[in-house]
Design an enzyme around this catalytic site. Structure first.
Site, PDB file in Angstrom:
ATOM      1  N   GLY A  86       0.846  -1.192   0.000  1.00 44.33           N
ATOM      2  CA  GLY A  86       0.000   0.000   0.000  1.00 44.33           C
ATOM      3  C   GLY A  86       0.879   1.239   0.000  1.00 44.33           C
ATOM      4  O   GLY A  86       2.109   1.155   0.123  1.00 44.33           O
ATOM      5  N   GLN A  88       2.216   5.127  -1.587  1.00 41.92           N
ATOM      6  CA  GLN A  88       2.635   5.633  -2.894  1.00 41.92           C
ATOM      7  C   GLN A  88       4.153   5.635  -3.037  1.00 41.92           C
ATOM      8  O   GLN A  88       4.817   4.724  -2.564  1.00 41.92           O
ATOM      9  CB  GLN A  88       1.975   6.997  -3.112  1.00 41.92           C
ATOM     10  N   THR A  89       4.715   6.679  -3.679  1.00 40.26           N
ATOM     11  CA  THR A  89       6.138   6.666  -3.999  1.00 40.26           C
ATOM     12  C   THR A  89       6.974   7.016  -2.788  1.00 40.26           C
ATOM     13  O   THR A  89       6.660   7.953  -2.057  1.00 40.26           O
ATOM     14  CB  THR A  89       6.440   7.699  -5.106  1.00 40.26           C
ATOM     15  N   PHE A  91      11.380   6.715  -1.177  1.00 42.25           N
ATOM     16  CA  PHE A  91      12.789   6.476  -1.472  1.00 42.25           C
ATOM     17  C   PHE A  91      13.414   5.641  -0.361  1.00 42.25           C
ATOM     18  O   PHE A  91      13.096   5.804   0.822  1.00 42.25           O
ATOM     19  CB  PHE A  91      13.529   7.822  -1.571  1.00 42.25           C
ATOM     20  N   HIS A  92      14.298   4.707  -0.756  1.00 40.91           N
ATOM     21  CA  HIS A  92      15.110   3.973   0.230  1.00 40.91           C
ATOM     22  C   HIS A  92      16.550   4.108  -0.202  1.00 40.91           C
ATOM     23  O   HIS A  92      16.848   4.052  -1.404  1.00 40.91           O
ATOM     24  CB  HIS A  92      14.770   2.480   0.226  1.00 40.91           C
ATOM     25  N   GLY A 154       4.508   1.145   4.537  1.00 42.22           N
ATOM     26  CA  GLY A 154       3.609   0.620   3.497  1.00 42.22           C
ATOM     27  C   GLY A 154       3.679  -0.895   3.577  1.00 42.22           C
ATOM     28  O   GLY A 154       4.746  -1.474   3.581  1.00 42.22           O
ATOM     29  N   GLY A 165       7.055  -2.927   4.909  1.00 43.20           N
ATOM     30  CA  GLY A 165       7.065  -2.467   6.309  1.00 43.20           C
ATOM     31  C   GLY A 165       7.412  -1.003   6.427  1.00 43.20           C
ATOM     32  O   GLY A 165       6.626  -0.168   5.993  1.00 43.20           O
ATOM     33  N   CYS A 183       5.122   9.778  -0.836  1.00 43.46           N
ATOM     34  CA  CYS A 183       3.848   9.247  -0.361  1.00 43.46           C
ATOM     35  C   CYS A 183       2.659  10.053  -0.876  1.00 43.46           C
ATOM     36  O   CYS A 183       1.563   9.983  -0.320  1.00 43.46           O
ATOM     37  CB  CYS A 183       3.805   9.177   1.166  1.00 43.46           C
TER      38      CYS A 183
END
Lengths: 234, 144
Positions: A86, A88-89, A91-92, A154, A165, A183
């Site tokens: 779930g 939206q966009t 960054f990691h 998410g 997570g 998000c």
């Protein structure tokens, strides 16, 4: 029961954690479908630090054009992936703690809603241990002020088995977030431990604290087993 | 003239209109001719999810096996797969959910239906729970 903690070596590609996550989910689903034929599922949590990657949630499937993806990938410095979670966009990347709990919610007396709440409370407790006061707002995630977010979340559920997570910013280069509307929330910004003045904390150290707090929060979990990635069956 | 309906036929048409439930909280209701099933999530599931913000509907004509994901329901930051209890082909989807996903919360077992499947194997319906069996199942789950 024991919570298995698998910490991936830094830095990992997103795909490595995603593949490991899929194996764990598959094992949980197999057990759920035929408990007599498979080993009993153990709750697990993966922690990792990724190479720079932008990920999109389920409802964005197919909506990011080739030009947008090229922009995001910044000349090959970042990857891009669609996911089934779930949200939206987001960054990691380096400096961010990513944690993926793989659990059967039913074994811990949780619903999707109470699980999201548990993740948020565990993040708040972890930040507090480092002197950072945080809160939840009408928007999911964990916030330092109503406009400044320190952790995103998410989750994906299949037959109440969780995957994906949280992402908690320790010393993430926040420039990566400035390039997106994280998000989908316009006018909000992203912060980190470092940005809040808490410096010299490693992702691994905060990861250990987060996993410990998750073990305490999850009903039925008594202790943690540190497990190597190759100990998980294919 | 013999106008009596055979008992077997009566029993069949009665059970066709009754909703059946899965352990994952989906429901399926057969059409009166037994050829298509309408699928949705139960009130129990809708409450456990919270406010639904997005529904991923399947494509028409998609062929699915029993237990395959037919779509997903997203509530605050969690996307939960909806599995089809029966194998078959998707023939209709509830487009209202694209505009107004909250319909699932308002009427999960009525207007909030998700998709209709043309059933490939009626045998897939065996092993599903009746409404009263499902009620017992969820009450037991709450008690655990």
């Amino acid at each position: 029961m024991r919570l298995q903690h698998i910490h991936l070596p830094s830095l990992s590609p997103y795909t490595r954690a995603s593949a490991l996550q899929d194996r764990l989910v598959h094992a949980c689903l197999a057990y759920k479908a035929s408990p007599s034929l498979h080993p009993v599922l153990k709750p697990s949590i993966i922690t990792a630090q990724f190479h720079p990657v932008y990920t999109c949630g389920r409802r964005e499937q197919g909506t990011v054009s080739a030009e947008q993806q090229a922009y995001l990938c910044a000349d090959g410095r970042a990857d891009f992936h669609y996911t089934l979670r779930g949200g939206q966009t987001t960054f990691h990347g380096p400096g961010q703690l990513v944690a993926y709990p793989i659990l059967d919610l039913k074994r811990h007396g949780l619903t999707p809603r109470t699980y999201v709440s548990l993740l948020e409370r565990t993040l708040i407790k972890t930040c507090a241990q480092y002197g950072i006061s945080t809160m939840t707002t009408e928007h999911p995630g964990v916030w330092v002020t109503p406009d400044s977010k320190i952790a995103a979340l998410g989750v994906h559920l299949r037959r109440n088995i969780t995957s994906h997570g949280i992402g908690l910013n320790i010393n993430t280069d926040l420039w990566w977030f400035s390039r997106i509307v994280a998000c989908g929330l316009e006018g909000k910004s992203t912060t980190s431990f470092q940005d809040q003045g808490v410096v010299d904390k490693s992702v691994e150290e905060v990861g250990q604290a987060f996993v410990q707090n998750m073990a305490t929060a999850l009903e039925g979990v008594e202790s943690i087993d540190e497990v190597a990635e190759d100990a998980i069956p294919p | 003239m013999n106008t009596k309906v055979p008992a077997a036929m009566l029993a069949r048409s009665f059970t066709s209109w009754e909703k059946k439930y899965t352990q994952d909280h989906e429901w399926i209701e057969l059409s009166s001719d037994g050829k298509t099933g309408t699928i949705g999530i139960s009130t129990y599931a809708a409450t456990a999810l919270g406010d639904v913000v997005y529904v991923e509907l399947p494509q028409i004509d998609t062929e699915l096996g029993a237990g395959d994901a037919l779509g997903a329901v997203e509530s605050v930051k969690s996307a939960s797969d909806i599995l089809t209890p029966v194998s078959g082909k998707v023939v209709k989807v509830n487009e209202v959910l694209e505009e107004t996903p909250a319909t699932i919360n308002k009427s999960p077992e009525g207007d909030g239906w998700i998709a209709q499947i043309e059933i490939a194997d009626e045998g897939d319906m065996n092993g599903l729970m009746s409404a009263s069996e499902y009620k017992d199942f969820t009450e037991k789950a709450e008690g655990d």
